[in-house]
Design an enzyme around this catalytic site. Structure first.
Site, short mmCIF file in Angstrom:
data_model
loop_
_atom_site.label_atom_id
_atom_site.label_comp_id
_atom_site.label_asym_id
_atom_site.label_seq_id
_atom_site.Cartn_x
_atom_site.Cartn_y
_atom_site.Cartn_z
N ASP A 8 -1.61 -0.26 -0.95
CA ASP A 8 -1.24 -0.17 0.46
C ASP A 8 -2.44 -0.32 1.39
O ASP A 8 -3.56 0.02 1.05
CB ASP A 8 -0.54 1.16 0.74
N GLU A 9 -2.16 -0.83 2.56
CA GLU A 9 -3.05 -0.82 3.72
C GLU A 9 -4.41 -1.45 3.45
O GLU A 9 -5.45 -0.97 3.93
CB GLU A 9 -3.22 0.61 4.24
#
Length: 882
Positions: A534-535
Site C-alpha cells: 500500500d501507499e
C-alpha cells in the site's frame, strides 16, 4: 484573521551558570506545555493556506503555550523534539522555529531573537498546521528536550496518555472539518436520541440466540441446566483444540468435569450441499444430552463455541433445547492488527485470538512491520530487531529508529518491542488450537523504513569489517537514489525498499524462508503471504497540490514547485536502468512489478496464497499476473470516494476480495464524533458497533442508503461490473498510530469487532443481493430498514445483557459505551446503546454515584454527571455532564 504572539519578557534575567544537562533537566521538569486549537478552518478565515503549500489548501491554527514554572533559563542551545501528525507550515513567533525531522518528529528551538524563559513566564507560539485537528489524540505525548550534548529528558507535562493533561478542549465549531460539516456532535442529548429506538428486550426472548447468528435455529420447547457441569465425549477435536475449549468454558464458569453429556463427532454425510464447507456444524441440545456434529474439526469446534454462546457467565446456566444448522458466510473472517506503529504484547494478541475463536473468526492478519517498527525476530538478520524494533533518540539511527507517535526518547514503552522466535511460535500454536490461520504481513515496498534503516546499519557494520559482498547481500536502498519523496506519514525515500535491486529479493527470500520455518515448527504451514504493497507514492504529487509556477491556479489546491518532486525510485540509477530496459513503462508501475516478482518467490516456496492491499497491485493486469494459486486483496477504498463501484472491478479481474473498507471496518477510526474519542478519521468521523453491524459487505452500494460520508452527507453508489466470483471474505482492521497501550488497543477493538464477526459469518435478511447498475442513496428505499433496526436491537441487547460480561470474564478492557441523557422538567432520562448495562448519575460532581432506574426516573437539579458501567460493575464509561 489576526495572529497575536506573546513574546518573552524584555527584562530577561542574567544568565546563570548551568551545564547542558542542568538546562535539559530544568526545562523538562518545569516547562508546562499546552495546546489550544484556535481554528480548524484557516482558509475560510483568511489564512493563506494555498500559498503555504497546504494540501487541498487546508490549514489550521494552534496556540502552543509554554509556561516556565521553574527558574529562569537563558541558554539558547536547546531543542524540544515533539510529535506532530500534521506538517507545520508556519510559526507566528519569531523567537522560535520548527524543523521537520522525519515522520511526525519535529524540533522547536530558539532563534537568534530568543530572549530566554523568565521564571513564571508564559509564552504563546501560534503555528499554522496542514489540514485540521479534530480529535484530542492528534496531539501526541512525550516531547523531550536536549540541551547541547545532554541526555534527552521527557517533558513531564507531556508524559501522559490522557491528552487533556496538556490540551484545552476542542470547542466551538472546531470539531467540524469544514464549516459546512454535517456530522452530529456526540453529546448527552444526541446520544439519547440515537439510542432511543433500542429498548430493553426480555432476557427470555434472547434465550436460544447465538452470536454470530446461525443459518437456522429451531427451539424445541424445553430447557437444560449446565449448572452442574458437562462431560465432553470428544470424537472430533485434537487435544490442543479440546484444551482451548475447556479453557474457554472455565473462563465462562462452565464446569467440564460434570455429568451432562456433550458428544462431539464428525460426519460430513449429514450435511446438505450448501453446508458442505469448512466450519459447518449441527448442534442438537436435548434434555438428556447434546450432540454436536462437525463437517470437519473446525465445524465441531464451532459447535462447542455455539453451545457456550447460549450460556451466561453468572450462576444461572439454563439454556433452551434447540437444533441448529450452521455454516459460515465467508471463508475468510479476519482481524488485522498493526503492531508496527506501536507494539502490542503477546498476551494481548493471545486474548484477541481467544475472542476470535469464540466468535468464529478464522484469519489473524498480523501486520508485523511498518515504517515505525519491525516486530519479528529473523534469524541471521539481528539488526531487524536490535535496531528496527526499537525507538529512541539516536539521530544517526544506528542503534534504534527515531521516536514516533508519542514514544518519546526512551525505548521503555510500546513504541519499542518485538516477538522473539519463541513468542511467534507460541502465537502460532495458540492460533492453531483455535482454528485460526496466522497471516504474516511484511509491508513493502513502501512502509518499510524500519527494514531499510536496519539493513543500512547491517551494511555499515559489514562494510567496515571489509566484507562488502555480505554487506550488499540484503541492502534495500540504492545509495545513489536522490529521489525527493514524501510519504503519507512524512518519511522520505528511506521508507521504500528498492524494487530494482537483486538484494531486495534476496531479503524477501530470506525473510519468507525464516518465517515459513517458524510456521512449520509450530505445525501451522505458511499458507498465505501478505505483501502489503500500500501507499507506494509521493503525496506531494497528489491531486491536492498544483504547480506554484503555473499560470492558472485554483484556490483549493496547495501551491508547490512540482518540478522538485519525484515519484519513488525516479532518481535511483538502478531503477532508471530498469525503465530504460522496458521492464515497466514508468516508475509508478514499479510497486506492482515488485509484487509480481515477490509472488514468484512465494510460489516457489509452496505457499498457495499471495495477499496484498489492493492499491499495491493496481498496475498488474489481473490476478493471473501473479505466480501463486490464489491472489487475495484487502479492498480498502472508501465507499463514498468510489469504492462501492471499484470493488466489483477488482473482483471481475479474478482476485479473491477481502472486504476491508476503512469507513466501516477500520477499528482505528473513532467510535463517535467526539473530540475525546481515540482514532484517526481520514476515512470516517465515526464507526460505532451499530454502524459496523449494519454494514452490507457483499452489496457495497447498499450502504449509501443506510449511512453517510465523512462529512455527514449522503452519497450515491452503484457498481456496474459483474464479479468473476463472489467476495471471499471480510476483515476488520486495527491500525495503531494512536494506540500505544494494550488497554487502548482493546478499547478500540472491542466490542465492535463482534459486529464484524456477525457480518463475516451471517448474511442478514436485510442485506440485498448486488445488482449491477442499481443505485443507492439516502433518497432510495431499497433496504428493509425495519428489519435492520430489529436485527440491531436484538444484537445490541445480546451485547448489553450477555456478551460484554463474557469479555469481562476474559479480562478484555472493552469500551464501555457513553450513555445518552437528557433532563426534562427536572427529570433525568438516560439510555445506552447496549441495553442491559447499568447506568449511574451524580449530582455532586462525581463524589458519589447513584444507580439509574428507568422505572423510577430521578428528579435532579444543577449539573448532573452520567456514566455507564461495565457488565461486571468494575469499569466505567467516560463521564459526561449535562
Amino acid at each position: 484573521m489576526a495572529l497575536v504572539a506573546t513574546g518573552c519578557a524584555t527584562n530577561a534575567p542574567s544568565p546563570s551558570v548551568m551545564t547542558d544537562q542542568q538546562v535539559a533537566d530544568t526545562l523538562a521538569a518545569n516547562l508546562d506545555v499546552n495546546y489550544k486549537v484556535i481554528t480548524n478552518h484557516g482558509a475560510n478565515e483568511g489564512l493563506e493556506c494555498r500559498q503555504l503549500a497546504a494540501e487541498w489548501a487546508s490549514c489550521d491554527v494552534i496556540n502552543l503555550t509554554l509556561t516556565n514554572n521553574g527558574p529562569a533559563v537563558t541558554n539558547t542551545d536547546w531543542k524540544i523534539y515533539f510529535h506532530s501528525i500534521r506538517m507545520i507550515l508556519d510559526v507566528q513567533n519569531d523567537q522560535f522555529k520548527v524543523t521537520h525531522i522525519t515522520g511526525d518528529l519535529h524540533t522547536l528551538e530558539p532563534t537568534e531573537k530568543f530572549k530566554g524563559f523568565a521564571a513564571g513566564e508564559k509564552v504563546v507560539i501560534p503555528y499554522i498546521g496542514e489540514y485540521w485537528t479534530l480529535f484530542e489524540n492528534d496531539f501526541m505525548p512525550r516531547a523531550y528536550v536536549i540541551a547541547g550534548d545532554s541526555t534527552p529528558k521527557t517533558l513531564q507535562s507531556l508524559d501522559h496518555e490522557d491528552p487533556s493533561a496538556y490540551l484545552d478542549p476542542i470547542d466551538g465549531d472546531n470539531w467540524k472539518r469544514t464549516p459546512t460539516d454535517n456530522n452530529i456532535l456526540a453529546t448527552a442529548q444526541s446520544r439519547f436520541e440515537k439510542n432511543s429506538d433500542v429498548d430493553l428486550i426480555a432476557s427470555e426472548t434472547l434465550a436460544g440466540t447465538i452470536v454470530p447468528t446461525p443459518l437456522s435455529t429451531t427451539l424445541t420447547g424445553e430447557t437444560v441446566s449446565l449448572a452442574q457441569g458437562i462431560k465432553i465425549d470428544n470424537k472430533a477435536l485434537s487435544a490442543a483444540m479440546l484444551d482451548s475449549v475447556v479453557s474457554r468454558m472455565a473462563t465462562l464458569g462452565i464446569n467440564t468435569n460434570g455429568q451432562y453429556p456433550v458428544k462431539v463427532i464428525l460426519d460430513p454425510s449429514r450435511f446438505s450441499k450448501d453446508t458442505k464447507v469448512s466450519g459447518a456444524y449441527q448442534l442438537d441440545v436435548r434434555d438428556g444430552s447434546t450432540l454436536i456434529v462437525g463437517y470437519d474439526a473446525q465445524g465441531a469446534f464451532y459447535g462447542l463455541q455455539s453451545l457456550m454462546s447460549l450460556a451466561s457467565t453468572g450462576a444461572e446456566k439454563t439454556i433452551p433445547t434447540l437444533k441448529v444448522v450452521d455454516a459460515p458466510r465467508f471463508d475468510y473472517r479476519g482481524v488485522m492488527v498493526d503492531v508496527g506503529r506501536n507494539f502490542h504484547s503477546k498476551e494481548a494478541i493471545l486474548r484477541t485470538l481467544d475472542q476470535m475463536a469464540a466468535y468464529k473468526m478464522n484469519k489473524f492478519h498480523f501486520h508485523l512491520t511498518d515504517d515505525e517498527g519491525w516486530r519479528i525476530e529473523i534469524p541471521g538478520l539481528p539488526e531487524l530487531t536490535d535496531i528496527g524494533s526499537q525507538r529512541c533518540h539516536d539521530l544517526s539511527e544506528t542503534t534504534c529508529l527515531l521516536p514516533q507517535l508519542g514514544s518519546g526518547p526512551d525505548n521503555n514503552n510500546f513504541g519499542s518491542g518485538y516477538y522473539s522466535t519463541q513468542d511467534y511460535l507460541d502465537i502460532l500454536k495458540y492460533a492453531k488450537a483455535r482454528g485460526i490461520e496466522v497471516i504474516p504481513e511484511i509491508d513493502m515496498p513502501a512502509h518499510s523504513r524500519a527494514a531499510v534503516v536496519a539493513m543500512e546499519a547491517r551494511y555499515k557494520r559489514l562494510a567496515e569489517a571489509g566484507d562488502l559482498a555480505a554487506a550488499n547481500e540484503y541492502r534495500l536502498m540504492d545509495p545513489q537514489d536522490t529521489s525527493n519523496v514524501t510519504t503519507v506519514q512524512f518519511y522520505d525515500k528511506r521508507s521504500f525498499i528498492n524494487p530494482c535491486m537483486d538484494s531486495s529479493l534476496n531479503f524477501v527470500d530470506k525473510v519468507i524462508t525464516e518465517v515459513a520455518a517458524m510456521h512449520r515448527a509450530a505445525g501451522m504451514p505458511l499458507n498465505t503471504w501478505h505483501f502489503g504493497g500500500d501507499e507506494a507514492k509521493n503525496i506531494k504529487l497528489g491531486a491536492g497540490f498544483q504547480d506554484a509556477n503555473a499560470a492558472d491556479k485554483v484556490e483549493w489546491k496547495g501551491d508547490l514547485d512540482l518540478s522538485k518532486q519525484d515519484k519513488p525510485f525516479a532518481q535511483s540509477p538502478m531503477c532508471q536502468k530498469a525503465i530504460a530496459k522496458g521492464v515497466v513503462s514508468d516508475y509508478g508501475h514499479l510497486p506492482s512489478y515488485f509484487a509480481e516478482k515477490v509472488s514468484k518467490v512465494v510460489a516457489a516456496k509452496g505457499i498457495e496464497n499471495f495477499q496484498a492491499w489492493q492499491d499495491g497491485l493496481k498496475y498488474s493486469k489481473d490476478a493471473d499476473a501473479f505466480a501463486t494459486d490464489n491472489v487475495r486483496v484487502n479492498f480498502w477504498d472508501t465507499l463514498y470516494w468510489g469504492g462501492g463501484a471499484s470493488a466489483y472491478d477488482w473482483a471481475a479481474k479474478g482476485y479473491d476480495m477481502v472486504i476491508s473498507n476503512p469507513d466501516y471496518v477500520y477499528m482505528d477510526m473513532p467510535y463517535e464524533v467526539d473530540p475525546e474519542e481515540r482514532g484517526y478519521y481520514w476515512a470516517t468521523r465515526a464507526t460505532d458497533t451499530r454502524k459496523m453491524f449494519g454494514f452490507a459487505p457483499e452489496n457495497l452500494p447498499q450502504n449509501a442508503e443506510t449511512s453517510v460520508d465523512r462529512d455527514g452527507n449522503g452519497f450515491t453508489s452503484k457498481g456496474e461490473a459483474s464479479p468473476r466470483k463472489g467476495f471471499y471474505g471480510l476483515s476488520a482492521q486495527l491500525w495503531s498510530e494512536t494506540v500505544r497501550t494494550d488497554d487502548q488497543y482493546e478499547y478500540m477493538v472491542f466490542p465492535r469487532v463482534l459486529a464484524a464477526a456477525e457480518r463475516a459469518w451471517h448474511k442478514a435478511d436485510w442485506e440485498r443481493d448486488y445488482q449491477p447498475g442499481l443505485e443507492y442513496s439516502q433518497d432510495t428505499n431499497h433496504v428493509n430498514k425495519v428489519a435492520l433496526h430489529n436485527d440491531w436491537s436484538r444484537f445490541a441487547n445480546l451485547l448489553g445483557q450477555r456478551e460484554l460480561a463474557k469479555l469481562d470474564a476474559a479480562g478484555i478492557q472493552y469500551r464501555v459505551p457513553v450513555p445518552g441523557a437528557k433532563i426534562e422538567n427536572g427529570v433525568l432520562h438516560m439510555n445506552v446503546s447496549m441495553p442491559g448495562l447499568p447506568l449511574q448519575y451524580s449530582t455532586n460532581g462525581g463524589k458519589t454515584w447513584s444507580t439509574y432506574n428507568a422505572d423510577a426516573k430521578p428528579t435532579v437539579s444543577g449539573k448532573v454527571s452520567v456514566r455507564a458501567v461495565s457488565a461486571n460493575g468494575e469499569r466505567y464509561s467516560r463521564v459526561i455532564s449535562l
